[in-house]
Design a protein around this motif. Structure first.
Motif: not given
Length: 271
Positions: A211, A216-222, A224
């Motif tokens: 990510l 992209l933000t590392s907090q994305a659902n991908y 988690s």
């Protein structure tokens, strides 16, 4: 009638090497005045006698790549007796190899063809891996030597390409809870399919880095943990249904995993 100058390309194999060398030399003389006749798979003295008869009919050169010692000696002897011109395209370089590297040649014909066949098998396997990467066309699963299944970022594509370079036709299928796997995946013999799993922590780290590289933000659902555990649980159920062996790739290099895959599948097929 005018007899055209001729070069007889002679080999105990296909004769492609000698043919290319002769054509390269002929271009230095504009080539068109000389006829090139290939005599492939020369295997005995009768073949050489037929060649001698043809070569005596007019101005000619015999260019040969013969590695069978007895056959080469016979050709050299007959050429000398008949006053013909013959050029050995292999042995001067083979002698240089032997003298410099202190190795003995195999003196076996058709080895180059074996190398060529291996090369084309590798190219075919690489093209197969590209075509059937990431589940693009499930029809390829039934023609693959190896099928890899697993969640995203379990090294399916790198493994497919590495095994392709070893001449294995490999297809891979991503396992995603929202997408049912193709029906073909349940038709694959146990000895051809391998499931790839990975520890949640390792997968979380890999996906966060992925990510980051995409901006992209590392907090994305991908990335988690909840999503990762859901995917791994789903993949495990699919693998159990398939009945395939499962390999944990968490701390393995691509080469190590590939060797392990080949060993596991070999055991499956033998059993």
């Amino acid at each position: 009638m005018e007899v055209k100058e001729c070069v007889y390309v002679v080999s105990d194999s296909v004769g492609e090497t000698a043919d290319l060398v002769v054509k390269a030399v002929a271009t230095q003389f504009n080539g068109g005045f000389v006829e090139i006749k290939r005599n492939a798979f020369v295997e005995d003295t009768e073949d050489i006698e037929d060649l001698i008869i043809m070569a005596k009919q007019g101005p000619s050169i015999i260019a040969y790549t013969i590695v069978i010692p007895a056959l080469k000696e016979y050709l050299d002897k007959r050429v000398k007796e008949e006053g013909l011109v013959a050029v050995d395209l292999l042995h001067p370089l083979m002698d240089a190899f032997s003298g410099t590297f202190h190795k003995n040649p195999k003196n076996q014909p058709k080895l180059m063809r074996q190398l060529d066949d291996s090369y084309f098998r590798k190219i075919e396997a690489i093209e197969f891996a590209v075509k059937y990467d990431d589940g693009r066309d499930p029809r390829g699963l039934l023609y693959a030597d190896i099928v890899l299944v697993g969640v995203s970022r379990t090294s399916k594509t790198p493994l497919s390409m590495y095994l392709a370079h070893k001449c294995y036709k490999v297809a891979n299928v991503p396992l995603v809870p929202e997408v049912a796997p193709p029906d073909e995946i349940y038709q694959i013999p146990r000895g051809k399919c391998v499931g790839l799993i990975i520890s949640p922590d390792k997968l979380n780290s890999i996906r966060k880095e992925r990510l980051k590289n995409l901006g992209l933000t590392s907090q994305a659902n991908y990335a988690s943990f909840e999503r990762i555990l859901e995917e791994l649980d789903y993949a495990e159920k699919i693998m159990k249904r398939i009945g395939c062996p499962v390999i944990n790739v968490s701390n393995k290099a691509i080469e190590e995993t590939a060797d392990y895959i080949l060993n596991v599948l070999k055991k499956e097929r033998n059993s």
